[in-house]
Design an enzyme around this catalytic site. Structure first.
Site, PDB file in Angstrom:
ATOM      1  CE1 TYR A 157      -3.602   2.572   0.911  1.00 45.87           C
ATOM      2  CE2 TYR A 157      -2.228   3.294   2.377  1.00 45.87           C
ATOM      3  CZ  TYR A 157      -3.163   3.556   1.745  1.00 45.87           C
ATOM      4  OH  TYR A 157      -3.875   4.564   1.809  1.00 45.87           O
ATOM      5  CE  LYS A 161      -3.837   5.601  -1.595  1.00 42.67           C
ATOM      6  NZ  LYS A 161      -4.571   6.354  -2.269  1.00 42.67           N
TER       7      LYS A 161
HETATM    8  N1  NAD Z   1      -9.370   6.732   5.791  1.00 39.25           N
HETATM    9  C1  NAD Z   1      -8.034   6.873   6.220  1.00 39.25           C
HETATM   10  O1  NAD Z   1      -7.417   7.072   7.402  1.00 39.25           O
HETATM   11  C2  NAD Z   1      -6.904   7.202   4.854  1.00 39.25           C
HETATM   12  C3  NAD Z   1      -5.681   7.349   5.470  1.00 39.25           C
HETATM   13  C4  NAD Z   1      -4.779   7.917   4.329  1.00 39.25           C
HETATM   14  C5  NAD Z   1      -5.161   7.911   2.826  1.00 39.25           C
HETATM   15  N2  NAD Z   1      -6.460   7.348   2.659  1.00 39.25           N
HETATM   16  C6  NAD Z   1      -6.746   7.178   1.111  1.00 39.25           C
HETATM   17  O2  NAD Z   1      -8.089   7.921   1.100  1.00 39.25           O
HETATM   18  C7  NAD Z   1      -8.911   7.345   0.163  1.00 39.25           C
HETATM   19  C8  NAD Z   1     -10.298   6.962   0.437  1.00 39.25           C
HETATM   20  O3  NAD Z   1     -10.234   6.284   1.532  1.00 39.25           O
HETATM   21  P1  NAD Z   1     -11.273   5.551   2.283  1.00 39.25           P
HETATM   22  O4  NAD Z   1     -11.012   5.582   3.958  1.00 39.25           O
HETATM   23  O5  NAD Z   1     -12.757   6.193   2.104  1.00 39.25           O
HETATM   24  O6  NAD Z   1     -11.146   4.046   1.744  1.00 39.25           O
HETATM   25  P2  NAD Z   1     -12.348   3.012   1.461  1.00 39.25           P
HETATM   26  O7  NAD Z   1     -11.763   1.573   1.264  1.00 39.25           O
HETATM   27  O8  NAD Z   1     -13.481   3.054   2.586  1.00 39.25           O
HETATM   28  O9  NAD Z   1     -13.125   3.397   0.077  1.00 39.25           O
HETATM   29  C9  NAD Z   1     -12.515   3.484  -1.149  1.00 39.25           C
HETATM   30  C10 NAD Z   1     -13.415   3.136  -2.121  1.00 39.25           C
HETATM   31  O10 NAD Z   1     -12.763   2.947  -3.655  1.00 39.25           O
HETATM   32  C11 NAD Z   1     -13.430   2.035  -4.198  1.00 39.25           C
HETATM   33  N3  NAD Z   1     -12.603   1.052  -5.300  1.00 39.25           N
HETATM   34  C12 NAD Z   1     -11.934   0.291  -4.678  1.00 39.25           C
HETATM   35  N4  NAD Z   1     -11.391  -0.162  -5.705  1.00 39.25           N
HETATM   36  C13 NAD Z   1     -11.766   0.365  -6.920  1.00 39.25           C
HETATM   37  C14 NAD Z   1     -11.618   0.038  -8.387  1.00 39.25           C
HETATM   38  N5  NAD Z   1     -10.634  -0.594  -8.751  1.00 39.25           N
HETATM   39  N6  NAD Z   1     -12.280   1.035  -9.179  1.00 39.25           N
HETATM   40  C15 NAD Z   1     -12.974   2.234  -8.629  1.00 39.25           C
HETATM   41  N7  NAD Z   1     -13.373   2.176  -7.208  1.00 39.25           N
HETATM   42  C16 NAD Z   1     -12.685   1.335  -6.468  1.00 39.25           C
HETATM   43  C17 NAD Z   1     -14.230   1.253  -3.144  1.00 39.25           C
HETATM   44  O11 NAD Z   1     -15.454   0.568  -3.669  1.00 39.25           O
HETATM   45  C18 NAD Z   1     -14.619   2.413  -2.082  1.00 39.25           C
HETATM   46  O12 NAD Z   1     -15.669   2.786  -2.302  1.00 39.25           O
HETATM   47  C19 NAD Z   1      -8.260   6.185  -0.476  1.00 39.25           C
HETATM   48  O13 NAD Z   1      -7.213   6.531  -1.486  1.00 39.25           O
HETATM   49  C20 NAD Z   1      -7.189   5.915   0.829  1.00 39.25           C
HETATM   50  O14 NAD Z   1      -6.010   5.116   0.400  1.00 39.25           O
HETATM   51  C21 NAD Z   1      -7.395   6.996   3.581  1.00 39.25           C
END
Ligand code: NAD
Length: 251
Positions: A157, A161
């Site tokens: 991961y 990123k």
């Molecule tokens: N939540 C956190 O603390 C956090 C921290 C750092 C980075 N992020 C980043 O923020 C973003 C959102 O995080 P989140 O917590 O909402 O994650 P999440 O896993 O809840 O949501 C990810 C979404 O992406 C969709 N997805 C997955 N694979 C896909 C594909 N191949 N095509 C289209 N859609 C796809 C999923 O269906 C889901 O709706 C992500 O990029 C994550 O890496 C989140």
């Protein structure tokens, strides 16, 4: 030319932080394309937005698939005429299994890169002709604070990123002369409605102890940064990377 009525495409906006991005853009009057690999979730969020008076369509799309991404952007263009803002939020994240890098399989490594890195590349490639032609575009790529800190058992991961951040640097230099900006927002510790196994309650205590701001993050904390880079006013800012991380100490 700065648009007055904008079209915003948010990938992975069927749940979590992306859902909040989509809602926030709709609330400020933008027309929103809610794209997700989960068709039902995308349509549900689009319906939520329409029910509150906003304009949105739900589109099923796998960002790792070139044909699917091209069809997604075409759908946006058919419905709303163009794309002004792309938020590359879709990622393999909450569904991830953590494991030591020595135990990762080639398939696991490739599948996460296919979505988190190739997906960003394909979506940028698909919107670029529209943004260049209208001489306006805002691309916001969602990375993560773990690119700065590293994290054990999370190498696939973290590396995916990191690729987003490196790609964004080149993207910004190629698109700048068309008044298309590309910036990165890197969240940390954001709690959404989606449960995940990658942070336990015990880990939260020690994580928050390392914050300057002593709380967990909310999706709204990330919305503020994304809306800023996506705004018409941010047209002189590109190739930047902003941590939304509560002032986490990297020691
Ligand atoms: N939540 C956190 O603390 C956090 C921290 C750092 C980075 N992020 C980043 O923020 C973003 C959102 O995080 P989140 O917590 O909402 O994650 P999440 O896993 O809840 O949501 C990810 C979404 O992406 C969709 N997805 C997955 N694979 C896909 C594909 N191949 N095509 C289209 N859609 C796809 C999923 O269906 C889901 O709706 C992500 O990029 C994550 O890496 C989140």
């Amino acid at each position: 030319m700065e648009p007055t009525s904008r079209v915003v495409l948010v990938t992975g906006s069927g749940q979590g932080i992306g859902r909040k991005f989509a809602q926030a853009f709709a609330e400020q009057g933008d027309r929103v394309v809610v794209a997700d690999i989960n068709a039902e979730a995308a349509e549900r969020v689009a319906e939520e937005i329409r029910a509150s008076g906003g304009q949105a369509i739900g589109v099923a799309a796998d960002v790792s698939d070139k044909a699917g991404v091209d069809a997604m952007v075409q759908r946006a263009v058919d419905e709303f005429g163009t794309v002004h803002v792309l938020v590359n939020n879709a990622a393999m994240f909450s569904s991830l299994t953590m494991k030591p890098f020595e135990e990762l399989t080639v398939e696991e490594w490739d599948s996460i890169f296919a979505v988190n890195a190739r997906g960003v590349f394909l979506c940028c490639q698909a919107v670029a002709p529209h943004m260049k032609a209208q001489r306006f575009g805002r691309i916001v790529n969602i990375s993560s604070s773990v690119v700065v800190t590293g994290r054990a058992n999370y190498a696939h991961y973290v590396a995916s990123k990191g690729a987003v951040q490196a790609f964004n640097k080149s993207l910004a230099t190629e698109l700048g002369s068309f008044d298309v900006t590309a910036n990165v927002v890197s969240p940390h510790g954001i709690v959404t409605e989606v449960p995940r196994d990658t942070i336990t309650e015990d880990q939260w205590d020690s994580i928050i102890a390392g914050h300057a701001i002593k709380r967990k993050g909310t999706p709204e904390d990330v919305v503020a940064a994304v809306r800023f880079f996506a705004s018409n006013e941010a047209g002189y800012i590109t190739g930047q990377s902003l941590l939304v991380d509560a002032g986490l100490r990297y020691t």
